[in-house]
Design a protein around this motif. Structure first.
Motif, short mmCIF file in Angstrom:
data_model
loop_
_atom_site.label_atom_id
_atom_site.label_comp_id
_atom_site.label_asym_id
_atom_site.label_seq_id
_atom_site.Cartn_x
_atom_site.Cartn_y
_atom_site.Cartn_z
N VAL A 1 0.06 -0.97 0.20
CA VAL A 1 -0.13 0.11 0.02
C VAL A 1 0.96 1.23 -0.21
N VAL A 2 2.12 1.43 0.97
CA VAL A 2 2.56 2.62 0.62
C VAL A 2 3.45 2.91 -0.44
N GLU A 3 3.79 1.89 -1.29
CA GLU A 3 5.00 1.74 -2.02
C GLU A 3 3.71 2.39 -3.51
N GLY A 4 2.69 1.99 -3.13
CA GLY A 4 2.00 2.24 -4.16
C GLY A 4 0.96 3.81 -4.42
N LEU A 5 0.78 3.52 -2.80
CA LEU A 5 0.86 4.83 -2.29
C LEU A 5 1.95 6.51 -2.37
N MET B 1 -2.58 11.37 -5.46
CA MET B 1 -1.86 11.24 -4.38
C MET B 1 -0.77 13.11 -4.54
N ASP B 2 -0.09 13.20 -5.89
CA ASP B 2 0.14 14.26 -6.39
C ASP B 2 -1.29 15.77 -5.75
N ARG B 3 -2.17 15.57 -6.25
CA ARG B 3 -2.95 16.78 -5.83
C ARG B 3 -3.07 17.25 -4.57
N PHE B 4 -3.32 16.51 -3.65
CA PHE B 4 -2.90 16.62 -2.36
C PHE B 4 -1.48 16.89 -1.98
N LEU B 5 -0.95 16.66 -2.17
CA LEU B 5 0.52 16.51 -1.74
C LEU B 5 1.33 17.64 -2.17
N THR B 6 0.87 18.26 -2.92
CA THR B 6 2.13 19.19 -4.20
C THR B 6 2.98 20.12 -3.38
N GLY B 7 3.89 20.73 -3.23
CA GLY B 7 4.50 21.83 -2.05
C GLY B 7 4.29 21.79 -0.17
N ALA C 1 5.02 19.02 2.72
CA ALA C 1 6.82 18.62 3.43
C ALA C 1 6.70 17.09 2.66
N ILE C 2 5.20 16.75 3.07
CA ILE C 2 5.03 14.85 2.63
C ILE C 2 5.70 14.66 1.65
N GLU C 3 5.68 15.75 0.50
CA GLU C 3 5.84 14.89 -0.78
C GLU C 3 7.12 15.30 -0.78
N GLN C 4 7.86 16.29 -0.53
CA GLN C 4 9.34 15.66 -0.35
C GLN C 4 9.56 14.88 0.39
N ALA C 5 9.66 14.62 1.45
CA ALA C 5 9.82 13.29 1.87
C ALA C 5 9.06 11.80 1.00
N ILE C 6 8.47 11.89 0.68
CA ILE C 6 7.94 10.51 -0.05
C ILE C 6 9.38 10.73 -1.86
N GLN C 7 9.52 11.95 -2.46
CA GLN C 7 10.21 11.38 -3.59
C GLN C 7 11.99 11.45 -2.64
N ALA C 8 11.88 11.73 -2.11
CA ALA C 8 13.35 11.93 -1.37
C ALA C 8 13.27 10.04 -1.03
N GLY C 9 12.12 9.37 -0.18
CA GLY C 9 12.44 8.03 -0.55
C GLY C 9 11.91 7.31 -1.68
N ARG C 10 12.03 7.81 -2.58
CA ARG C 10 11.52 6.48 -3.24
C ARG C 10 13.23 6.66 -4.18
N GLU C 11 13.67 8.24 -3.59
CA GLU C 11 15.15 8.29 -4.51
C GLU C 11 16.26 6.90 -3.91
N ARG C 12 16.32 5.98 -4.15
CA ARG C 12 17.63 4.77 -3.48
C ARG C 12 18.61 5.26 -3.15
N LYS C 13 19.23 6.17 -3.74
CA LYS C 13 20.77 6.71 -3.18
C LYS C 13 20.88 8.13 -2.27
N THR C 14 19.66 8.01 -2.19
CA THR C 14 19.27 9.68 -1.15
C THR C 14 19.42 9.08 0.61
N SER C 15 20.22 9.48 0.92
CA SER C 15 19.00 9.40 2.65
C SER C 15 19.00 10.06 3.66
N CYS C 16 17.86 9.25 3.94
CA CYS C 16 17.15 10.45 4.60
C CYS C 16 17.34 11.29 5.75
N GLU C 17 17.96 10.21 6.70
CA GLU C 17 18.94 11.19 7.67
C GLU C 17 19.82 12.27 7.38
#
Length: 125
Positions: free
Chosen positions: A69-73, A79-85, A87-103
């Motif tokens: 579910v998390v991966e699909g969402l 979901m972009d309509r609700f999250l654009t701009g 802090a959650i959008e930034q977090a999701i984008q960072a999580g989808r990029e494997r080379k970026t460290s969340c920390e």
């Protein structure tokens, strides 16, 4: 009539549980603020980390139902309509990029490893 009353009680119980959850979350947020813990950064780091974990689990073919579910969402266009701009959008984008460290991406969360431990524990249930 009895069935309708029971349904009403169940609905009220759900509302009470929701209210209790929000009260708990608000109390947690106030406590974190009192200790100068950036709740937005911690939420971002947690979302980033969980999206990353879910994406890895799905890619490896070993997801839990929650991972699926998390991966699909995290990649759903609607979901972009609700999250654009947000802090959650930034977090999701960072999580989808494997080379970026969340920390490294969200360094202002002072309790990152603790939060990640809680998320792992919640995922096992």
């Amino acid at each position: 009539m009895v069935a309708a009353m029971n349904a009403h009680k169940q609905q009220r119980g759900g509302a009470q549980e929701d209210s209790l959850l929000w009260t708990l979350l608000e109390s947690l947020d106030r406590t974190m603020v009192d200790y100068d813990i950036d709740t937005v950064a911690c939420a971002q780091r947690t979302i980033c980390w969980y999206v990353r974990e879910a994406n890895v689990a799905v890619a490896e073919g070993k997801p839990t139902p929650v991972d699926t579910v998390v991966e699909g969402l995290s990649r759903a266009d609607w979901m972009d309509r609700f999250l654009t701009g947000t802090a959650i959008e930034q977090a999701i984008q960072a999580g989808r990029e494997r080379k970026t460290s969340c920390e490294k991406m969200f360094p202002h969360c002072a309790i990152g490893s603790f939060v990640e431990h809680l998320v792992r524990m919640a995922g096992k249930r």
